[in-house]
Design a protein around this motif. Structure first.
Motif, short mmCIF file in Angstrom:
data_model
loop_
_atom_site.label_atom_id
_atom_site.label_comp_id
_atom_site.label_asym_id
_atom_site.label_seq_id
_atom_site.Cartn_x
_atom_site.Cartn_y
_atom_site.Cartn_z
N PHE A 6 0.86 -1.17 0.00
CA PHE A 6 0.00 0.00 0.00
C PHE A 6 0.90 1.24 0.00
O PHE A 6 2.08 1.13 0.33
N PRO A 7 0.33 2.40 -0.34
CA PRO A 7 1.18 3.60 -0.42
C PRO A 7 2.02 3.84 0.84
O PRO A 7 3.17 4.24 0.74
N GLY A 8 1.44 3.56 2.00
CA GLY A 8 2.19 3.75 3.25
C GLY A 8 3.42 2.86 3.32
O GLY A 8 4.50 3.30 3.72
N HIS A 9 3.26 1.60 2.89
CA HIS A 9 4.40 0.67 2.89
C HIS A 9 5.49 1.15 1.93
O HIS A 9 6.68 1.04 2.20
N MET A 10 5.03 1.65 0.79
CA MET A 10 6.00 2.08 -0.22
C MET A 10 6.80 3.28 0.28
O MET A 10 8.01 3.33 0.13
N ALA A 11 6.09 4.21 0.92
CA ALA A 11 6.79 5.39 1.45
C ALA A 11 7.80 4.96 2.51
O ALA A 11 8.93 5.47 2.55
N LYS A 12 7.41 3.99 3.34
CA LYS A 12 8.30 3.54 4.40
C LYS A 12 9.53 2.83 3.80
O LYS A 12 10.66 3.08 4.22
#
Ligand code: GDP
Length: 282
Positions: A6-12
């Motif tokens: 998910f976008p959050g995982h990718m940012a992390k």
């Protein structure tokens, strides 16, 4: 294990890689040699920016050698340093240090000219899931493990794996997300085993596999399942049933599909490259 990105995982993931980049001279981008295009992270250039990079086409033992040669020439022509690798093989892994030195030759020469004592190259391994990052790190660590401990400024708990006296690697790889917008790429990643089955229908995948093998590796397919030329060119679902029967699975479509996929992944159908140089290298 399938990770849903998910976008959050990718940012992390991106943030973690950016943090680590500060401590290394070079990035080892691990790619599946059967998927030199599809198994690369779509934003890698943006993430690592100007950091020197060595592309490692891993699982070269499973890939079609003729295609691997073409992909190597292609990456080289785009000003990349690239090496075909089998992460479990000593002789193969030993080629990494000379290749990394080549990537960094200007920097190392400059340091030498300034009288700086030669030091170990610091590197990190980076790639999407299942390309062999842990295998490579374990292999390197298993040789002569002597972690050099935390260095100032390095993320807490971060250790270095020493390989001989010429290379130090961060002991945790950077894990990035795969390309997932294009269904064809998703299918290829699934066939290689990078994406697990629960996301895709097994029989669709098996039919795609048969179409691929029939087109590019017909002899391997015929030989493995005792098929004739005529068998090969029937409708794909009929071909799948034919293989099921030859294996004694009667008309069990699902069992045959699963078997086909497992045999492709494990190399029982011979060496193959899913990303065709002729179609994808531009
Ligand atoms: P990671 O998710 O990138 O850390 O990938 P892993 O190191 O867990 O490897 C995924 C799978 O690929 C494992 O089953 C490994 O045994 C296999 N593998 C890794 N490198 C190679 C290789 O060079 N050749 C072959 N045949 N299998 C490999």
């Amino acid at each position: 294990m399938t990770i849903q990105w998910f976008p959050g995982h990718m940012a992390k993931a991106k943030r973690e890689v950016s943090e680590k980049l500060k401590f290394v001279d070079i990035v080892f981008e691990l790619v599946d040699a059967r998927l030199p295009f599809s198994s690369r992270n779509p934003m890698l250039d943006q993430i690592i920016q100007q950091k020197p990079r060595l592309i490692l086409l891993n699982k070269a033992d499973l890939a079609d050698p003729a295609q691997t040669t073409k992909w190597i020439d292609y990456f080289t022509s785009q000003d990349n340093q690239v090496l075909a690798l089998t992460a479990k093989n000593d002789k193969s892994v030993k080629q990494i240090v000379p290749a990394a030195k080549k990537v960094l030759s200007d920097k190392l020469d400059r340091e030498k000219a300034r009288g700086i004592k030669p030091r170990a190259i610091r590197a990190m391994v980076l790639g999407i899931p299942n390309v062999g990052k842990s295998t490579l790190l374990n292999h390197l660590a298993g040789k002569k493990i002597a972690t050099t401990g935390n260095k100032p400024g390095v993320t807490k708990g971060q250790q270095w794996i020493r390989f001989g006296n010429q290379l130090e690697l961060l002991d945790t790889p950077g894990i990035l997300w795969p390309k997932f917008e294009d269904p064809d790429i998703g299918q290829k990643l699934a066939l290689s085993g990078a994406i697990k089955d629960d996301l895709l229908h097994l029989d669709d995948l098996a039919l795609a596999e048969l179409e691929f093998l029939r087109r590019f590796y017909p002899d391997q397919l015929k030989e493995r399942y005792g098929l004739s030329e005529d068998d090969l060119f029937q409708e794909l679902p009929d071909l799948l049933i034919e293989i099921a029967r030859k294996r004694g699975f009667k008309d069990d479509y699902d069992r045959a599909s699963e078997m086909l996929i497992n045999e492709l992944r494990s190399g029982k159908l011979g060496r193959y490259t899913l990303d065709r140089f002729e179609e994808l290298a531009k």
